[in-house]
Design a protein around this motif. Structure first.
Motif, short mmCIF file in Angstrom:
data_model
loop_
_atom_site.label_atom_id
_atom_site.label_comp_id
_atom_site.label_asym_id
_atom_site.label_seq_id
_atom_site.Cartn_x
_atom_site.Cartn_y
_atom_site.Cartn_z
N SER A 243 9.15 99.79 16.86
CA SER A 243 7.77 100.24 16.76
C SER A 243 7.54 100.89 15.39
O SER A 243 8.43 100.88 14.53
N PHE A 244 6.35 101.41 15.17
CA PHE A 244 6.02 102.11 13.92
C PHE A 244 6.29 101.26 12.69
O PHE A 244 6.93 101.69 11.73
N GLY A 245 5.84 100.03 12.71
CA GLY A 245 6.01 99.14 11.55
C GLY A 245 6.93 97.99 11.83
O GLY A 245 6.80 96.93 11.21
N GLY A 246 7.87 98.16 12.74
CA GLY A 246 8.77 97.07 13.11
C GLY A 246 9.46 96.44 11.92
O GLY A 246 10.06 97.13 11.08
N ALA A 247 9.39 95.12 11.83
CA ALA A 247 10.09 94.37 10.78
C ALA A 247 9.60 94.69 9.38
O ALA A 247 10.30 94.45 8.40
N GLN A 248 8.41 95.27 9.29
CA GLN A 248 7.89 95.65 7.97
C GLN A 248 8.80 96.67 7.30
O GLN A 248 8.90 96.73 6.07
N ASN A 249 9.50 97.47 8.10
CA ASN A 249 10.35 98.53 7.55
C ASN A 249 11.59 97.99 6.84
O ASN A 249 12.24 98.72 6.09
N TYR A 250 11.94 96.75 7.10
CA TYR A 250 13.07 96.15 6.38
C TYR A 250 12.70 94.78 5.80
O TYR A 250 13.57 93.99 5.45
N GLY A 251 11.41 94.53 5.68
CA GLY A 251 10.94 93.26 5.18
C GLY A 251 10.89 93.21 3.66
O GLY A 251 11.09 94.20 2.97
N SER A 252 10.60 92.02 3.14
CA SER A 252 10.53 91.83 1.69
C SER A 252 9.11 91.59 1.21
O SER A 252 8.88 91.50 0.00
N ALA A 253 8.13 91.49 2.14
CA ALA A 253 6.71 91.29 1.78
C ALA A 253 6.58 90.14 0.78
O ALA A 253 6.99 89.03 1.07
N PHE A 254 6.07 90.43 -0.43
CA PHE A 254 5.85 89.36 -1.41
C PHE A 254 7.08 89.08 -2.27
O PHE A 254 7.06 88.16 -3.09
#
Length: 470
Positions: A186-197
């Protein structure tokens, strides 16, 4: 494998077909170029901006926000004013000061104040650099967690681990450069270890689910091919490589496709390398005891496994490892739940520091501990009976150890009750800037151009905390 030479004499129809695909080839070339850039760092570390103090990072994320005034920020005045009105925190109702139920003592030659919740870590006081003047933007779990991990609470941005891998590459071509153990779902999930762009190869590899799932049973998703044996996979990759090189010889496909094939090669090698690292059977019983690893019912077992795996990963060349532990969000039952959380994490953390030091790895491994914010030193009258604390973004504590940071030091301070940072204030942007600096990276120069502008982890903010550096 012998591949006959390719004879390529296109007909007029073939030429027209290829020309009609021109835009597709152009787009593919761009995508492959980014992927090739990503793969070019695998196993070949990049040159830092300046000589680094640290080579790798272990991030310890305490989900929910530990209470600083009950752990590392001793406030005698808070003890004296227990039960008195707390007008500075009159937000959403009357509040009173709530003293800590835990005793504090000074530890080590440095005399750092640490509560009785961390008896093992207290013995490593001279390794710790307490950042008692931390502050962040919002007292909200979701925004605070994403800001802690990516430097932005409003937009999707690469995680700090992805930025580190982008800047430095990895030291082992058989392993991911960034691993996250039991990340919060929760609280962002995969965004917390993602690479985005950033290229996808810079994102973290998740091992284990959120909510403190059993690390003893944790498996790497899709690490094994259920349909093909390793020898069959090797033949398949050899065929792909051969076909790819044959087309490259004719210049019919963009050369950067080789980078894509290399990503498959790394995944193939990882099938044998990563499971071996996750197997703790080679560790001595003394080491397992040191980390508190034993029966699954043992409170230190799960987090102890995370800490020991973190040591094994960084020892094998993984650049960035994150480990986490829920749930520190004690609006009620602070005494019992903080006690349980510290019982589960104290011994393993102290063991990790000692283990790294004994192996000569601590001075080049940066450890960062903390949550998305702290907790209020006051409570509402209705909650005082339940001994709970609310969210506090104005002031809290994190700590760092190893990797070029001064040990046995307390930097910054909150006010006399522990509500707001008043001296040596450190924002999350400053923490990120300092982390990159210790790795030899200038946070203002580590940029990536996307959508017409240059982005960086600290955006337009960030100050290196030079006062804490060796």
């Amino acid at each position: 494998m012998m591949i006959p030479p390719l004879t390529f004499s296109p007909s007029r129809r073939e030429v027209l077909r290829r020309l009609s695909c021109g835009f597709g080839y152009t787009a593919l070339a761009g995508l492959c170029g980014q992927q090739a850039l990503a793969e070019s760092t695998k196993g070949s570390p990049l040159t830092p901006h300046f000589p680094p103090k640290a080579k790798r990072v272990i991030f310890m994320f305490m989900v929910g926000g530990p209470s600083h005034v009950d752990t590392f920020d001793y406030k005698p005045q808070l003890q004296k004013d227990d039960g008195k009105s707390a007008p500075r925190q009159d937000v959403g109702g009357d509040r009173v000061w709530l003293k800590s139920p835990f005793k504090f003592q000074q530890h080590g030659e440095s005399g750092l104040w640490i509560s009785e919740l961390f008896p093992h870590l207290a013995k490593r006081a001279d390794n710790l650099c307490l950042l008692n003047g931390m502050h962040t933007d919002l007292p909200s779990h979701a925004q605070g967690t994403v800001l802690w991990h990516t430097g932005s609470s409003q937009f999707v941005r690469p995680s700090v681990g992805a930025w580190v891998l982008y800047g430095l590459g990895t030291e082992n071509s058989d392993l991911p450069g960034f691993i996250t153990l039991n990340p919060t779902s929760s609280f962002g999930g995969a965004q917390n270890y993602g690479s985005a762009f950033l290229p996808a190869s810079f994102q973290g590899m998740r091992i284990g689910g959120g909510n403190n799932n059993s690390m003893a049973q944790a498996k790497v998703a899709h690490i094994a091919n259920p349909k093909l044996s390793p020898s069959e996979q090797r033949r398949q990759l050899d065929l792909m490589q051969a076909i790819n090189r044959r087309w490259l010889a004719e210049d019919a496909v963009n050369p950067e496709l080789e980078g894509v094939i290399e990503s498959f090669e790394m995944a193939f090698r990882m099938q044998s390398a990563l499971p071996k690292l996750m197997d703790l059977s080679s560790e001595t019983q003394a080491t397992l005891d040191q980390y508190g690893i034993g029966a699954s019912s043992k409170p230190t077992d799960n987090f102890g496994r995370q800490c020991l795996l973190a040591r094994r990963y960084i020892e094998a060349g993984v650049r960035f490892v994150e480990i986490s532990y829920p749930d520190w969000d004690q609006h009620t039952d602070l005494r019992s739940k903080h006690s349980a959380n510290c019982l589960a994490t104290d011994q393993p953390i102290a063991a990790l520091i000692a283990d790294l030091e004994s192996r000569g790895l601590l001075e080049e491994t940066l450890i960062v501990w903390g949550g998305e914010f702290g907790r209020t030193p006051g409570t509402t009258n209705s909650r005082s009976v339940n001994d709970g604390r609310d969210h506090n973004a104005q002031g809290f504590t994190m700590w760092m150890a190893g990797g070029g940071v001064k040990g046995g030091m307390s930097y910054g301070a909150t006010d006399e009750h522990g509500y707001a940072a008043v001296d040596g204030k450190v924002h999350i942007h400053d923490l990120h800037a300092t982390t990159l600096h210790l790795l030899g990276l200038d946070h203002e120069k580590l940029t990536y151009r996307y959508s017409g502008r240059d982005f960086r982890l600290t955006d337009v903010h960030g100050r290196v905390i030079k006062e804490i550096l060796i």
